[in-house]
Write an enzyme that holds these catalytic residues in place. Structure first.
Site, PDB file in Angstrom:
ATOM      1  N   ASN A  46       0.878  -1.168   0.000  1.00 19.62           N
ATOM      2  CA  ASN A  46       0.000   0.000   0.000  1.00 19.62           C
ATOM      3  C   ASN A  46       0.918   1.221   0.000  1.00 19.62           C
ATOM      4  O   ASN A  46       1.454   1.602   1.033  1.00 19.62           O
ATOM      5  CB  ASN A  46      -0.873  -0.054   1.266  1.00 19.62           C
ATOM      6  N   ARG A  51      -2.526  -2.093  -3.519  1.00 18.10           N
ATOM      7  CA  ARG A  51      -3.728  -1.283  -3.354  1.00 18.10           C
ATOM      8  C   ARG A  51      -3.624  -0.107  -4.321  1.00 18.10           C
ATOM      9  O   ARG A  51      -2.635   0.622  -4.327  1.00 18.10           O
ATOM     10  CB  ARG A  51      -3.796  -0.747  -1.932  1.00 18.10           C
ATOM     11  N   HIS A 102     -12.575   3.094  -0.197  1.00 12.33           N
ATOM     12  CA  HIS A 102     -12.599   2.087   0.874  1.00 12.33           C
ATOM     13  C   HIS A 102     -13.302   0.811   0.391  1.00 12.33           C
ATOM     14  O   HIS A 102     -13.837   0.044   1.205  1.00 12.33           O
ATOM     15  CB  HIS A 102     -13.370   2.568   2.126  1.00 12.33           C
ATOM     16  N   ARG A 159     -11.309  15.770   7.254  1.00 13.36           N
ATOM     17  CA  ARG A 159     -12.087  16.183   6.065  1.00 13.36           C
ATOM     18  C   ARG A 159     -13.512  16.549   6.451  1.00 13.36           C
ATOM     19  O   ARG A 159     -14.109  15.893   7.316  1.00 13.36           O
ATOM     20  CB  ARG A 159     -12.140  15.047   5.037  1.00 13.36           C
ATOM     21  N   GLU A 198      -8.248  -4.991   5.229  1.00 18.58           N
ATOM     22  CA  GLU A 198      -8.074  -4.669   3.811  1.00 18.58           C
ATOM     23  C   GLU A 198      -6.914  -5.449   3.202  1.00 18.58           C
ATOM     24  O   GLU A 198      -6.973  -5.853   2.041  1.00 18.58           O
ATOM     25  CB  GLU A 198      -7.862  -3.161   3.650  1.00 18.58           C
TER      26      GLU A 198
END
Ligand code: AMP
Length: 403
Positions: free
Chosen positions: A12, A96, A185, A246, A389
């Site tokens: 990743n 990823r 996601h 965010r 993940e």
């Protein structure tokens, strides 16, 4: 691939970091995990834990110039434990990749054409795709003969119907610039919705699930019979829930208002909404543990930040209940969702009319396993389902290369 090749390395790659895990796909065991941070700085740091040998975490600090140097350092650490990239047991590397646009609906073996397409998507994912590409190119240079697979964050959401994916703006403009809701996601939403079905003892095709991925980034998705039908993130990961830094949903007019009245540039607004908003913008902290501690001390700003966070979550639970028609489970996952019992209790409080309730004792249990937090009588199950993940990326990668 040889018959004995059962390991997958998951990479990743971020703009200044590389996270990695080496897994054995016979049982999903983690053989090594690690992280390279602050790539390109004087104070780069590599932390490597060789789980296969039961060895201690090894940390090294010192300048690591770029991703190539970072991956070489990771390869050296793996080799030191007999798990090197040259091992015949390594079946593939799974990467990823954040943005796969509309083209990549499945994990994909990487070749030059795939790389070009990921490159073509850089304008819609300027922060993420370049870093992912660097990781892929570096890994390919190190092991050109090894299958490398891209697993896209957006792929799970490509099943969204057009009326959920399209923004209500001029069609020609939207199409010319590929503006639509892609969602992110996706590997987590896919994994957690499947695990939730398993927890309920059902096939994914039989259940409708609302997945709440609440980490530093946060997104909700509505999953009907194993297929995503709506998700809260959009063209970029800025839309939707209140996140660590965010804003999530906001009137788009705020952006041009700020440019007009506050003299802010595009970049200023970008930084404001992505880095200085959400929980951090509201109360100065983005760690839910710290926010809860401040609330316990009577801190009003922390309280308001928490209430805004919860209010947005409730709105999405309500909206996705309407979208799905029938909901079998609401699943909480990621750092906040898995650990913050007060967030789960507050998000579902007062939703009894919708069949949702939380059992305080069940909600207080701390565990790494999927578990129900709703009482027996609740019509809709509420669950904590830890996400994974890396395992999802490894499984998708291995399934593709061993097919
Ligand atoms: P993630 O992005 O999934 O790694 O989630 C990171 C976030 O999870 C942190 O910023 C915290 O807000 C939250 N978090 C992690 N551990 C806990 C905990 N024990 N209690 C509450 N929040 C937590």
């Amino acid at each position: 691939m040889t018959a004995t090749a059962t390991r997958v390395l998951v990479l990743n790659s971020g703009s200044s970091s590389v996270k990695y895990q080496l897994l054995d796909m016979r049982d999903g065991a983690r053989l090594a995990v690690g992280l390279v941070e602050r790539i390109g700085e004087e104070t780069s740091r590599l932390a490597h834990t060789p789980l296969a040998t039961g060895g201690d975490k090894r940390e090294t600090e010192g300048p690591i110039a770029d991703h190539q140097a970072a991956l070489k350092a990771v390869a050296a650490e793996l080799s030191a434990d007999g798990l090197g990239l040259d091992s015949p047991e390594l079946a593939a590397i799974g990467h990823r990749v954040v943005h796969g646009g509309l083209k990549f609906t499945e994990p994909t073996v990487i070749d030059d054409a795939v790389l070009q397409e990921i490159e073509r998507l850089v304008p819609v994912a300027p922060l993420h795709n370049p870093a992912n590409l660097t990781g892929i190119r570096t890994a390919r240079a190190l092991r050109p003969d090894l299958p490398q697979v891209a697993v896209f964050d957006t792929a799970f959401h490509t099943t969204m119907p057009e009326y959920a994916a399209r923004y209500a703006i001029d069609v020609e403009t939207a199409d010319a610039h590929r503006i639509r809701r892609y969602g992110f996601h996706g590997t987590s939403h896919a994994y957690v919705s499947r695990k939730t079905a398993e927890l309920l003892g059902k096939d994914p095709s039989e259940v409708n699930v609302i997945v709440l991925h609440l980490g530093n980034g946060a997104s909700a998705s509505a999953v009907a019979g194993g297929r995503c039908v709506d998700t809260s993130m959009g063209l970029t990961p800025l839309e939707g829930l209140v996140m660590g830094t965010r804003s999530g949903d906001i009137d788009p007019a705020v952006t041009f208002h700020l440019k007009r009245v506050a003299g802010m540039s595009e970049d200023d607004v970008d930084v404001l909404l992505n880095k200085k908003s959400g929980l951090v913008g509201l109360c100065g902290d983005n760690d839910m543990r710290e926010i809860r501690r401040r609330i316990d001390e009577g801190d009003e700003r922390a309280r308001l930040a928490f209430d805004i966070y919860i209010h947005r979550l409730k709105k999405y639970i309500g909206a996705y209940t309407a979208v799905l028609g029938r909901v079998d489970a609401v699943a909480f996952t990621a750092g906040v969702g898995e650990n913050a019992a007060p967030v789960r209790a507050a998000a579902l409080a007062g939703l009894e009319e919708m069949g949702l309730a939380v059992d305080a004792d069940r909600n207080a249990v701390r565990s790494g396993e999927p578990r129900l937090i709703s009482p027996e009588y609740a019509r809709v199950a509420a669950a904590v389902v830890p996400t994974d993940e890396e395992l999802e990326i490894a499984q998708q990668t291995y399934a593709l290369v061993s097919a």
